[in-house]
Design a protein around this motif. Structure first.
Motif, mmCIF file in Angstrom:
data_model
loop_
_atom_site.group_PDB
_atom_site.id
_atom_site.type_symbol
_atom_site.label_atom_id
_atom_site.label_comp_id
_atom_site.label_asym_id
_atom_site.label_seq_id
_atom_site.Cartn_x
_atom_site.Cartn_y
_atom_site.Cartn_z
ATOM 1 N N THR A 139 0.833 -1.201 0.000
ATOM 2 C CA THR A 139 0.000 0.000 0.000
ATOM 3 C C THR A 139 0.868 1.251 0.000
ATOM 4 O O THR A 139 0.598 2.209 -0.739
ATOM 5 C CB THR A 139 -0.931 -0.005 1.235
ATOM 6 N N GLU A 140 1.922 1.261 0.799
ATOM 7 C CA GLU A 140 2.825 2.410 0.830
ATOM 8 C C GLU A 140 3.503 2.602 -0.526
ATOM 9 O O GLU A 140 3.625 3.728 -1.017
ATOM 10 C CB GLU A 140 3.879 2.229 1.916
ATOM 11 N N ALA A 141 3.898 1.512 -1.157
ATOM 12 C CA ALA A 141 4.517 1.600 -2.482
ATOM 13 C C ALA A 141 3.528 2.161 -3.498
ATOM 14 O O ALA A 141 3.889 2.995 -4.343
ATOM 15 C CB ALA A 141 5.008 0.230 -2.923
ATOM 16 N N GLU A 142 2.270 1.742 -3.416
ATOM 17 C CA GLU A 142 1.244 2.262 -4.334
ATOM 18 C C GLU A 142 0.981 3.743 -4.089
ATOM 19 O O GLU A 142 0.808 4.511 -5.037
ATOM 20 C CB GLU A 142 -0.059 1.469 -4.173
ATOM 21 N N TYR A 143 0.953 4.172 -2.819
ATOM 22 C CA TYR A 143 0.757 5.596 -2.512
ATOM 23 C C TYR A 143 1.912 6.429 -3.056
ATOM 24 O O TYR A 143 1.715 7.525 -3.572
ATOM 25 C CB TYR A 143 0.597 5.825 -1.007
ATOM 26 N N ARG A 144 3.116 5.924 -2.953
ATOM 27 C CA ARG A 144 4.263 6.656 -3.506
ATOM 28 C C ARG A 144 4.134 6.775 -5.023
ATOM 29 O O ARG A 144 4.446 7.806 -5.610
ATOM 30 C CB ARG A 144 5.568 5.960 -3.127
ATOM 31 N N SER A 145 3.685 5.711 -5.663
ATOM 32 C CA SER A 145 3.476 5.735 -7.102
ATOM 33 C C SER A 145 2.397 6.752 -7.474
ATOM 34 O O SER A 145 2.548 7.525 -8.433
ATOM 35 C CB SER A 145 3.080 4.339 -7.583
ATOM 36 N N MET A 146 1.300 6.765 -6.701
ATOM 37 C CA MET A 146 0.231 7.736 -6.950
ATOM 38 C C MET A 146 0.716 9.168 -6.768
ATOM 39 O O MET A 146 0.318 10.071 -7.496
ATOM 40 C CB MET A 146 -0.948 7.470 -6.002
ATOM 41 N N THR A 147 1.591 9.384 -5.794
ATOM 42 C CA THR A 147 2.128 10.718 -5.548
ATOM 43 C C THR A 147 2.923 11.205 -6.756
ATOM 44 O O THR A 147 2.776 12.358 -7.178
ATOM 45 C CB THR A 147 3.026 10.707 -4.294
ATOM 46 N N LEU A 148 3.759 10.340 -7.323
ATOM 47 C CA LEU A 148 4.528 10.717 -8.511
ATOM 48 C C LEU A 148 3.606 11.015 -9.689
ATOM 49 O O LEU A 148 3.809 11.994 -10.414
ATOM 50 C CB LEU A 148 5.502 9.600 -8.879
ATOM 51 N N ALA A 149 2.583 10.186 -9.881
ATOM 52 C CA ALA A 149 1.651 10.396 -10.988
ATOM 53 C C ALA A 149 0.851 11.681 -10.793
ATOM 54 O O ALA A 149 0.636 12.441 -11.745
ATOM 55 C CB ALA A 149 0.712 9.203 -11.114
ATOM 56 N N THR A 150 0.436 11.950 -9.564
ATOM 57 C CA THR A 150 -0.322 13.166 -9.277
ATOM 58 C C THR A 150 0.521 14.408 -9.516
ATOM 59 O O THR A 150 0.041 15.399 -10.089
ATOM 60 C CB THR A 150 -0.836 13.146 -7.823
#
Length: 156
Positions: A139-150
């Motif tokens: 989940t933390e890895a996915e949130y980091r990915s979402m942060t970069l995309a955002t």
């Protein structure tokens, strides 16, 4: 590689590259040269971005599995010469997709994030990068990915 058999995929999903497996290449300059050319190819071929990102991480000490993975990408490119980015008229709606592979690197356990930003049906921005820190969960890895995309979407 002119006579090599073309492949349908640039990499095997279950393959994990490591900095310790296999023999060191006797002359890494050829590997580095080809990987540099593949980095240039990712400008119009985002389908190889992930695997080229993985191969770039071993440019300092490439080994035989890295060489084999690089040759697989070249065979894939041979079989997909007509693939690339094509822009067609479409509605001006922004769509973003992102993903990560939690602890995907067996050496340092860091995740790789990737995203693609579409304007209508047209891919306009993409990235595949290793995360700077080790995530404690998927989940933390996915949130980091979402942060970069955002951040990319805000920039666009």
């Amino acid at each position: 590689m002119a006579g090599a058999k073309p492949l349908a995929l640039p990499t095997v999903a279950s393959t994990k590259l490591s900095s310790t497996n296999g023999e060191l290449l006797s002359d890494p300059s050829t590997y580095r040269h080809i990987i540099g050319a593949l980095q240039y190819c990712t400008i119009t071929r985002p389908d190889i971005s992930y695997v080229v990102n993985q191969l770039c991480q071993y440019m300092h000490q490439p080994r035989t599995p890295h060489w084999q993975a690089m040759k697989r990408v070249l065979r894939y490119l041979k079989g997909s010469v007509n693939h690339g980015l094509f822009y067609t008229p479409s509605p001006l709606q922004l769509h973003t997709y992102c993903d990560s592979d939690w602890a995907g690197n067996p050496d340092d356990r860091r995740s790789t994030s990737g995203y693609g930003v579409f304007l209508g049906r047209n891919l306009v921005s993409w990235s595949s990068k290793k995360q700077h820190v080790v995530s404690r969960s998927s989940t933390e890895a996915e949130y980091r990915s979402m942060t970069l995309a955002t951040a990319e979407v805000y920039w666009l």
